[in-house]
Design a protein around this motif. Structure first.
Motif, short mmCIF file in Angstrom:
data_model
loop_
_atom_site.label_atom_id
_atom_site.label_comp_id
_atom_site.label_asym_id
_atom_site.label_seq_id
_atom_site.Cartn_x
_atom_site.Cartn_y
_atom_site.Cartn_z
N THR A 82 0.83 -1.21 0.00
CA THR A 82 0.00 0.00 0.00
C THR A 82 0.86 1.25 0.00
OG1 THR A 82 -1.75 -1.18 1.18
CG2 THR A 82 -1.84 1.22 1.20
N HIS B 141 1.68 7.15 -6.55
CA HIS B 141 0.84 8.32 -6.27
C HIS B 141 -0.65 8.05 -6.51
CE1 HIS B 141 4.69 10.31 -6.11
NE2 HIS B 141 4.94 9.98 -7.37
N VAL B 142 -1.12 6.88 -6.05
CA VAL B 142 -2.54 6.60 -6.13
C VAL B 142 -3.20 7.02 -4.82
CG1 VAL B 142 -2.08 4.64 -7.64
CG2 VAL B 142 -2.42 4.24 -5.19
N SER B 143 -4.50 7.15 -4.81
CA SER B 143 -5.23 7.51 -3.59
C SER B 143 -5.30 6.31 -2.66
CB SER B 143 -6.64 7.97 -3.94
OG SER B 143 -7.41 6.89 -4.46
N LEU B 144 -5.62 6.58 -1.39
CA LEU B 144 -5.76 5.49 -0.44
C LEU B 144 -6.89 4.55 -0.84
CD1 LEU B 144 -5.27 7.35 2.97
CD2 LEU B 144 -3.76 5.62 1.98
N THR B 145 -7.96 5.12 -1.40
CA THR B 145 -9.08 4.29 -1.84
C THR B 145 -8.65 3.33 -2.94
OG1 THR B 145 -10.65 6.04 -1.29
CG2 THR B 145 -11.41 4.31 -2.78
N THR B 146 -7.91 3.86 -3.93
CA THR B 146 -7.44 3.00 -5.03
C THR B 146 -6.45 1.96 -4.51
OG1 THR B 146 -7.71 4.83 -6.59
CG2 THR B 146 -6.30 3.01 -7.27
N VAL C 192 0.96 4.24 -2.88
CA VAL C 192 0.66 5.64 -2.53
C VAL C 192 1.87 6.53 -2.75
CG1 VAL C 192 0.02 7.19 -0.64
CG2 VAL C 192 -1.17 5.01 -0.92
N ASP C 193 3.03 6.10 -2.25
CA ASP C 193 4.21 6.96 -2.28
C ASP C 193 4.95 6.95 -3.62
OD1 ASP C 193 3.63 7.54 0.33
OD2 ASP C 193 5.13 6.19 1.18
#
Length: 418
Positions: free
Chosen positions: A48, A56-61, A52-53
């Motif tokens: 995860t 650069h996707v959202s937490l939901t994705t 994200v880092d």
């Protein structure tokens, strides 16, 4: 073998530890599963963060990534069914290990959002079947040699997987911090491929029918069962048991997702205390696994699993209702009891529920963790919004209650495994 020992005046039976140490197959499977647990658990908490880092996707994705595990049971069934038709357990194990290496290497090179999702869905789904093939190979060899300590051998081999999961998260975190998540994914791939090394050129012996007991029907060996797959009716007990196991396991992703947050943000526990709470479960589990084998011989495997599932209900009630550090420790100790039993005996029960297709049984059962992760992730996401913390843990308590009742019914049916 047991008759020979009896004839010698009650000579001591060989110990499970010595049997594992003396067998290249059992010893290799133990080391291979440790490497599997080490690599997989090192990567699991970091995925995860990588999405994200790095991408650069959202937490939901990023949360949707865990739904890719839904293909693992399908892949496991396909590999297991083919293995049961051909009897080539270790050949499929090596192919699955190689697939895992390629998948994690590709994950390390991912630079587009879609790539990890496709890699996990298509490639890593098949790599997860490696462990089930090892358990099937061990089962075949134990049956061929009529080992009197077979359950103990399987428990020791399974303990190695748990030991890998104890070490892996810490090792993965340190490596990701020092060298980045991509290097950590490469290391996971190397661990997956390295499973092949301790197996060497080990082979398995196919079980032969017990000709001293012609009155009892003998399960078919893979060679005898070639070209045939078990029908749905034959698989129903296995599927029922696996479904109940999914309900027991569904609390784990909820716990790992929200218990640390609850202890840190709401309870304000020191980091050292919350870390000790999380860390106590796998140690209790590891200690109790050999104990579970001994107790199961006295009261029966499924009866012991009823008690273990009830422990899971109690653990989640501790998380939901106590609001104290002592309650968190109590819950985790109870969870250690849950997994000390299910980790030691679950694969044995699954194989005995479908003895004519043990690779299929192993694959279906071991793939259930992927289904449980998806169910737990969805339940936690919805439950934390509706119930909040800590009452979200009432949901897995309810799942556990259903599982306890279901396993109790199975333990009294003709499908009970002693």
């Amino acid at each position: 073998m047991s008759r020979a020992l009896a004839a010698d005046g009650g000579a001591a039976a060989p110990s499970a530890i010595r049997t594992v140490g003396d067998s290249p197959l059992y010893r290799g499977a133990t080391l291979a599963l440790f490497l599997s647990g080490l690599g997989t658990s090192a990567a699991a908490p970091q995925i995860t963060l990588f999405l994200v880092d790095e991408l650069h996707v959202s937490l939901t994705t990023a949360g949707l990534y865990y739904l890719t595990s839904l293909t693992a049971p399908v892949a496991g069934y396909l590999i297991g069914a083919r293995s049961d038709r051909t009897g080539r357990r270790l050949g499929f194990f090596r192919l699955c290990a190689l697939t895992g290496f390629l998948g994690w290497s590709a994950m390390a090179l991912s630079d587009q959002v879609w790539m990890p999702f496709v890699i996990s869905t298509v490639v890593l789904a098949f790599s997860g079947a490696a462990g089930s093939q090892l358990f099937a190979a061990v089962h075949d060899d134990l049956r061929a040699t009529a080992s009197p300590v077979g359950d103990g051998v399987v428990s020791i081999v399974r303990m190695a997987l748990t030991a890998g999961w104890i070490v892996g998260p810490v090792a993965g975190s340190l490596l990701a911090t020092a060298a980045g998540p991509r290097a950590m994914f490469v290391a996971t791939g190397v661990c997956t491929l390295a499973q092949i090394a301790p197996m060497g050129f080990a082979g398995t012996r196919l079980a032969r029918p017990d000709l001293t007991n012609t009155a009892a029907p003998q399960p078919r060996t893979p060679a005898e069962h070639a070209g045939r797959s078990p029908g749905i009716r034959a698989m129903l007990p296995l599927l029922a048991f696996t479904g109940l196991y999914v309900l027991v396991y569904a609390g784990e992703p909820i716990k790992y997702g929200y218990l640390t947050i609850y202890m840190h943000d709401d309870m304000r526990l020191p980091t050292a205390v919350s870390g000790a709470v999380i860390g106590i479960q796998p140690f209790v589990e590891l200690i109790l696994m050999p104990v579970a084998v001994v107790v199961a011989r006295r009261i029966g495997m499924m009866r012991l699993m009823v008690l273990a599932a009830a422990f899971g209900v109690g653990a989640n009630l501790c998380f939901a209702l106590t609001g104290s550090a002592a309650g968190m420790f109590a819950g985790q100790i109870l969870m250690g009891g849950v997994w000390g039993v299910f980790a030691a005996l679950g694969i044995i029960v699954a194989q005995r529920l479908l003895p004519e297709a043990v690779a299929t049984a192993s694959a279906v059962f071991m793939s259930s963790t992927a289904l449980a992760s998806a169910l737990g992730g969805l339940t936690g996401s919805l439950g934390v919004g509706l119930l909040g913390l800590p009452h979200v843990f009432l949901a897995p308590a309810l799942y556990g209650l259903v599982a306890t009742a279901g396993i109790a019914v199975m333990s009294r049916s003709r499908h009970a495994v002693g």
